[in-house]
Design an enzyme around this catalytic site. Sequence first.
Site, PDB file in Angstrom:
ATOM      1  N   MET A 270     -36.779  28.074 -64.435  1.00  0.00           N
ATOM      2  CA  MET A 270     -35.441  28.314 -65.349  1.00  0.00           C
ATOM      3  C   MET A 270     -35.819  29.597 -66.324  1.00  0.00           C
ATOM      4  O   MET A 270     -37.331  29.874 -66.510  1.00  0.00           O
ATOM      5  CB  MET A 270     -35.066  27.546 -66.333  1.00  0.00           C
ATOM      6  CG  MET A 270     -34.399  27.539 -67.506  1.00  0.00           C
ATOM      7  SD  MET A 270     -32.942  27.845 -66.704  1.00  0.00           S
ATOM      8  CE  MET A 270     -31.405  28.649 -67.444  1.00  0.00           C
ATOM      9  N   GLU A 271     -35.260  30.788 -66.252  1.00  0.00           N
ATOM     10  CA  GLU A 271     -35.374  32.255 -66.695  1.00  0.00           C
ATOM     11  C   GLU A 271     -34.604  32.770 -68.330  1.00  0.00           C
ATOM     12  O   GLU A 271     -34.030  33.602 -68.883  1.00  0.00           O
ATOM     13  CB  GLU A 271     -34.101  32.898 -65.502  1.00  0.00           C
ATOM     14  CG  GLU A 271     -32.605  32.637 -66.453  1.00  0.00           C
ATOM     15  CD  GLU A 271     -31.287  31.678 -65.176  1.00  0.00           C
ATOM     16  OE1 GLU A 271     -33.093  31.092 -64.643  1.00  0.00           O
ATOM     17  OE2 GLU A 271     -30.756  31.957 -64.724  1.00  0.00           O
ATOM     18  N   GLU A 305     -37.488  35.204 -61.884  1.00  0.00           N
ATOM     19  CA  GLU A 305     -36.825  34.853 -62.923  1.00  0.00           C
ATOM     20  C   GLU A 305     -37.087  35.748 -63.924  1.00  0.00           C
ATOM     21  O   GLU A 305     -36.009  36.129 -64.271  1.00  0.00           O
ATOM     22  CB  GLU A 305     -38.111  33.399 -63.741  1.00  0.00           C
ATOM     23  CG  GLU A 305     -37.798  31.995 -62.858  1.00  0.00           C
ATOM     24  CD  GLU A 305     -36.330  31.965 -62.605  1.00  0.00           C
ATOM     25  OE1 GLU A 305     -35.320  31.749 -63.147  1.00  0.00           O
ATOM     26  OE2 GLU A 305     -36.238  31.011 -61.344  1.00  0.00           O
TER      27      GLU A 305
HETATM   28  N1  0A1 Z   1     -31.117  29.187 -63.451  1.00  0.00           N
HETATM   29  C1  0A1 Z   1     -32.597  28.699 -62.667  1.00  0.00           C
HETATM   30  C2  0A1 Z   1     -32.571  26.722 -62.087  1.00  0.00           C
HETATM   31  C3  0A1 Z   1     -32.081  26.069 -62.934  1.00  0.00           C
HETATM   32  C4  0A1 Z   1     -30.681  25.536 -62.710  1.00  0.00           C
HETATM   33  C5  0A1 Z   1     -30.404  24.000 -62.953  1.00  0.00           C
HETATM   34  C6  0A1 Z   1     -32.008  24.290 -63.703  1.00  0.00           C
HETATM   35  O1  0A1 Z   1     -32.150  22.244 -64.507  1.00  0.00           O
HETATM   36  C7  0A1 Z   1     -30.231  21.721 -64.273  1.00  0.00           C
HETATM   37  C8  0A1 Z   1     -32.820  24.305 -63.815  1.00  0.00           C
HETATM   38  C9  0A1 Z   1     -33.004  25.364 -63.211  1.00  0.00           C
HETATM   39  C10 0A1 Z   1     -33.031  29.590 -61.400  1.00  0.00           C
HETATM   40  O2  0A1 Z   1     -31.818  30.331 -60.527  1.00  0.00           O
HETATM   41  O3  0A1 Z   1     -33.980  29.969 -61.302  1.00  0.00           O
HETATM   42 ZN    ZN Z   2     -31.871  31.884 -60.773  1.00  0.00          ZN
END
Ligand code: 0A1
Ligand code: ZN
Length: 883
Positions: A270-271, A305
């Site tokens: 997670m970013e 990320e």
């Molecule tokens: N944005 C992150 C992916 C991600 C999406 C949802 C999450 O929890 C529900 C956690 C991570 C990515 O694209 O790496």
């Molecule tokens: Zn992403």
Amino acid sequence: MRTDQDQPVRLADYQPPDWLVETVELDVSLHPTATRVRARLKVRPNPSARAAAPLTLDGDGLTLKSIKLDGRPLSADSFTATPDKLSIPQPPQRACLLEIETLVDPTANTQLTGLYRAGATYCTQCEAEGFRRITYFPDRPDVMAIYTTRIEAEKADAPVLLSNGNLVASGDVAGTTRHFAVWHDPFPKPSYLFALVGGALGHVEDAFVTMSGRNVALRIYVEPGKESRAGFAMDALKRAMRWDEQAFGREYDLDIFMIVAVSAFNMGAMENKGLNVFNDKYVLATPDTATDADYASIDAIIAHEYFHNWTGNRITCRDWFQLCLKEGLTVFRDQEYTADQRSRPVKRIADVRVLRAHQFVEDAGPLAHPVRPDTYREINNFYTPTVYEKGAEIVRMLKTLLGAQGFRKGMDLYFKRHDGHAATIEDFVGCFADATGIDLTQFMRWYRQAGTPEVAVTMSHDAKARTCTLALAQMLRPTPGQSVKEPMVIPLAIGLIAPDGHDIPLTLADGRAVERGVLVLSDPAETFVFTNVGTRPVASLNRAFSAPVKLTANLTPDDLHFLAAHDSDPFNRWQALQTLASTLLTDNVKALRAGNPMRTDGGLVAALGTILADPQVEPAFAAQALAVPSEADIARELGRDVDPDAIFTARVALRAELGNALGAALRDAYRRLSDGGTYSPDAASAGRRSLKNIALDLLAASGSSAAIALAARQYQSADNMTDRLAAVSTLSLYPVRERQAAIDDFYRRYQSDPLVIDKWFALQAAIPEPATLERVQELTRHPAFSLGNPNRVRSLVGAFTQMNQTQFNRPDGAGYAFLADTVLALDGKNPQVASRMMTAFRSWRALEAVRRARAEAELKRVAAAPSLSPDVRDIVERSLAET
Ligand code: 0A1
Ligand code: ZN
């Protein structure tokens, strides 16, 4: 749990937020079961929204302790608070200070969103709607605020306290055993990018000097004792930071960039601004514990990320319908990064394999949805291959259509125009249109229309007129909720190859050259006539997979052999071989179903032999060529009446044929590539290992007992996980004595290493034998198995349902029943992971009748369960919906 799930959210209903939040001051006092969160929010009415609107904040399972407005406690009749919502119906219509105190229990949080504990470490996951599980807040990405976070904890439990931004203060809490840290993030951000970590963590440290000369501290936090496993991730981070400067002109903006690796995480990583939180699987690596594929994933995900800092964080999404704005674009960016770091053609082949295996399959089934959906019930179910991978393909097509320069101009404009804002797909595409003057109105359909376009190409040659004609036609089948489709803009990179192997200049009848070799199909059917083509060429179509379409063409087997040998586009050389193999395999599956004998394809075997023997061919490419279509690939090609047992039989026969016919060359390659040097995860070395291990696997497929002995030896003598796991994976396919010995040895060697034990579970779950389901059920009772750890669930249940086609799809339905039982057991704990597991049913309608009926019965059993999470309910109902 939220209660409004029966009301789908619609893109068309978007309204700007009534209230904005300028600053957020959080004061979080960590405690295992009663963490106190004080939030001071400077809020003000949004001048561009409805007048005199109530002030409504989201919550999810919260307990309100106190609330003040402008320093005074709010009287009980001036607000309402439920676990899911805080509402002040008549707030003063001016800027004011809202102070809210909530209490949360991180230890009881098994959903792993909001504030939870991964082992003993406190951490947060707020995307998409997790912040509302920490405090009441307008938890939507278009509310961007500046955060200051004070964290307090027992010094002994959590010596490390981290949040977004830069550290501005820290110290002991006088007279107690507690300490605190204050972090300030000067960049406005949506709540989903908030993060906080507290725990006893070790770290590695490095530094990066940005292109403008600023010094950035880099830290990767891991469980104490695992610091030495973070070196590759740190190296990847620095390479990614440099690449983003060079390829996109993007520089990092804070004084510090931190990554924390945790053992319990729902996704990959997670970013969060300045404080990425990672599934430790995508950080920790040593040659003895991680495979080449693991190293490649770490490289790509660290980069992904990091790249979000510009595409996602500084420019974020206006609402969750725009998710592909950050995800598709960032996947495109990480794919390009990897292509530049490694072999571009091999990377493209690998990415297209993934796209077809997951996105094409999703697009062909009941869960199909547009890259930008227009409605959802549960946003967590839209972190899909369509949003991510097809989203990336759309960005790639933009680059193909506009050229590298036009694309860069559009990106530069996007960064300039939208930095610091929450944007939409229209904003993004608008920048490319404005920067290049090209009309992209029709192109926008790629975001709106679900389904994989089918393109049919007919080539003809007129020797007398010296012309070659390509007649193109496109078609898009109906998908759920979209019965009528409009034509797409399809950029097809092509070549016409003369018999001597050279590309013929592409000159159209009106004398124009085809720009960059790309034909643009935008009508349902179009014909392109090329002049000055003396002899019949062979058409190389959709080079480098320029458009994510299913392409059919009137190419003969001879044409495909010619392309495999001569195409200047390596992707299409690989594609020609895949097409030959896929045709053979689907023909043989149909033959088996009809009780007819299977055929062989000597030409295909010979072509693969040529590649294997050619020292000019890079080993990673040869490995991709020798990897015959997977069982799932064949099922997708068949599209209906899928019988996984017949597919398995046809595929085993082809692998045996390759192992037999190419035996000498495979043995030779195996010897040549067993160089015995020290392990390095670089792409060239990894490519050599992948070819060596595929050679071993095909030799074993031929039934050779010498190959089994070789695999057993390789298992024992391997000095790296890639070779050791490859050897035991090959052994696992055969009922030989060496198999169980290796599996038992593997456990003994690695029992204290959770990430390797995940591989041990997956390995056994994938064995294509009738005894496997029982073995998997037994493994769910193994002391090392836990439904509480997503990596474990994915390694056992995910591997069984996704990697083991014959046993998951047992004709008696026992595999489906196992999945349904597991989902029902998991749903109360972790609905996100449960609903993801449930997507293994996504192609159930394509199965042959007996299995289809069994799968439907299990889906209906889950649908009828008394209490389902909105996540699982959404997947089950869409899976069952009549189309
Ligand atoms: N944005 C992150 C992916 C991600 C999406 C949802 C999450 O929890 C529900 C956690 C991570 C990515 O694209 O790496
Ligand atoms: Zn992403």
